[in-house]
Design a protein around this motif. Sequence first.
Motif, PDB file in Angstrom:
ATOM      1  N   THR A   1     -59.310 -55.285  76.915  1.00  0.00           N
ATOM      2  CA  THR A   1     -59.983 -54.083  77.027  1.00  0.00           C
ATOM      3  C   THR A   1     -60.983 -53.552  76.079  1.00  0.00           C
ATOM      4  OG1 THR A   1     -58.170 -52.549  76.274  1.00  0.00           O
ATOM      5  CG2 THR A   1     -57.888 -53.275  78.332  1.00  0.00           C
TER       6      THR A   1
ATOM      7  N   SER B   1     -56.528 -49.280  77.578  1.00  0.00           N
ATOM      8  CA  SER B   1     -55.449 -49.977  77.765  1.00  0.00           C
ATOM      9  C   SER B   1     -54.417 -48.742  78.446  1.00  0.00           C
ATOM     10  CB  SER B   1     -54.830 -50.434  76.620  1.00  0.00           C
ATOM     11  OG  SER B   1     -55.580 -51.496  75.968  1.00  0.00           O
TER      12      SER B   1
ATOM     13  N   SER C   1     -49.760 -51.026  74.946  1.00  0.00           N
ATOM     14  CA  SER C   1     -51.143 -50.859  74.788  1.00  0.00           C
ATOM     15  C   SER C   1     -51.340 -51.019  73.174  1.00  0.00           C
ATOM     16  CB  SER C   1     -51.325 -49.229  75.152  1.00  0.00           C
ATOM     17  OG  SER C   1     -51.616 -49.259  76.551  1.00  0.00           O
TER      18      SER C   1
ATOM     19  N   LEU D   1     -54.086 -54.885  76.441  1.00  0.00           N
ATOM     20  CA  LEU D   1     -52.826 -54.540  77.298  1.00  0.00           C
ATOM     21  C   LEU D   1     -51.909 -55.562  77.502  1.00  0.00           C
ATOM     22  CD1 LEU D   1     -51.422 -52.222  78.608  1.00  0.00           C
ATOM     23  CD2 LEU D   1     -52.359 -52.864  80.786  1.00  0.00           C
TER      24      LEU D   1
ATOM     25  N   ARG E   1     -59.729 -56.473  84.743  1.00  0.00           N
ATOM     26  CA  ARG E   1     -60.667 -55.707  84.014  1.00  0.00           C
ATOM     27  C   ARG E   1     -61.921 -56.173  84.133  1.00  0.00           C
ATOM     28  NH1 ARG E   1     -64.544 -54.393  79.934  1.00  0.00           N
ATOM     29  NH2 ARG E   1     -64.085 -52.581  78.916  1.00  0.00           N
TER      30      ARG E   1
END
Length: 382
Positions: A66, A72, A198, A213, A235
């Motif tokens: 991310t 996250s 995270s 994540l 994502r």
Amino acid sequence: MIYLDYSATTPVDSRVLEAMTPYFSASFGNPSSVHRYGQVAEAAIDSARETVASILNCRPDEIIFTSCGSESDNLAIRGAAYAMREKTGAKWILASRTEHPAVTKTLLHLEKYEGFLIEWLDVNEQGMVTPEIVSKAICENTAIVSVMYANNEIGTINPIKEIAGICRANNILFHTDAVQAAAYLPVDVNELGVDMMSLGAHKFYGPKGVGALYVRKGTPLVSHLTGGGQEFNLRAGTQNVPYIVGFAEALRLTHEEREQRVAHVKPLRDKIIGTVLETISDSRLTGDMEARLPQHASFAFKGVDGNLLLTLLDAAGFACSSGSACKTGNPEPSEVMNAIGLSRDWGLGSLRVTLGVHTTPADVDAFLNVLPGLVEKARQLK
Ligand SMILES: *Cc1c(COP(=O)(O)O)cnc(C)c1O
């Protein structure tokens, strides 16, 4: 200037920077491209993912890269909330009162705009979420529990393994924000038993603007950034190849050098805690003495304006923090200070001192020489 704010961010390790550099220029390809430029970039991401997975003791396809720790947290909580509502109808989300804003603001958003129900878990006076607190709070309609691994403001480490066990036994998803913890604590997700975790690179000598994540296989999750199919459709967006390479290298070095880093910072931290409590009147440690991040010292001083103290420290050449974003104008104690039960005259006078690989004993001595005088000055100026 002496930097004592490593929990806010850390400088990028030169070895990390070196690993990242080729991916800005010579190896600049888009990892989704079919040609060789793309293959080189894709191989770099695959290798980074394998490195991270081996340290977290999980499968590579359980790692989602991310843009930061905050993202996250957002992906975990929003994604699981939507997925669980769809799957089971469960609408309750439980989280501690001491979570980072990346979690608390996300939950407030879900409450206001999406009709989810939030229960804020109390903490004890050391800022810890105990397993008993979680056991008592969960119910049939609990979808997710989110409890941070270690607190950024007061350094308290939560009993994540026990809490994860309670959630698992009750078929409730468990997320932990390990952004602050990963620099010093073990992050084996199977040992911890978490469903989602995270991470953010800039808290462990990686670059700002990249996170990850962990999502256990089979965890229901809805993407909140939609578009291309990157990151297993969870994502969207062309991956930031150099930063992902930097994330993995920073985590690898952190894992490899963890014991040395702990051995370096812990005695320095203990000296700070001991000296401050001994030499400064009306001072107290915030957070737990034992279950505490090894680089982290945090205090409350009665009758002190914490922001003024930070300004005085800055003028004297020391970069510290109050542990939360300072609010100018009408200062209020942070949510964490309220959660651990500090009254306003203590809660406004918080100070966080966090150490790192570049902190020397001379830095600590210099700091301890000036702090008592500056606390006194801040009290007089108030
Ligand atoms: C720093 C931090 C975050 C946010 O991470 P970013 O990468 O800065 O977005 C989230 N949670 C905790 C506990 C943190 O310390």
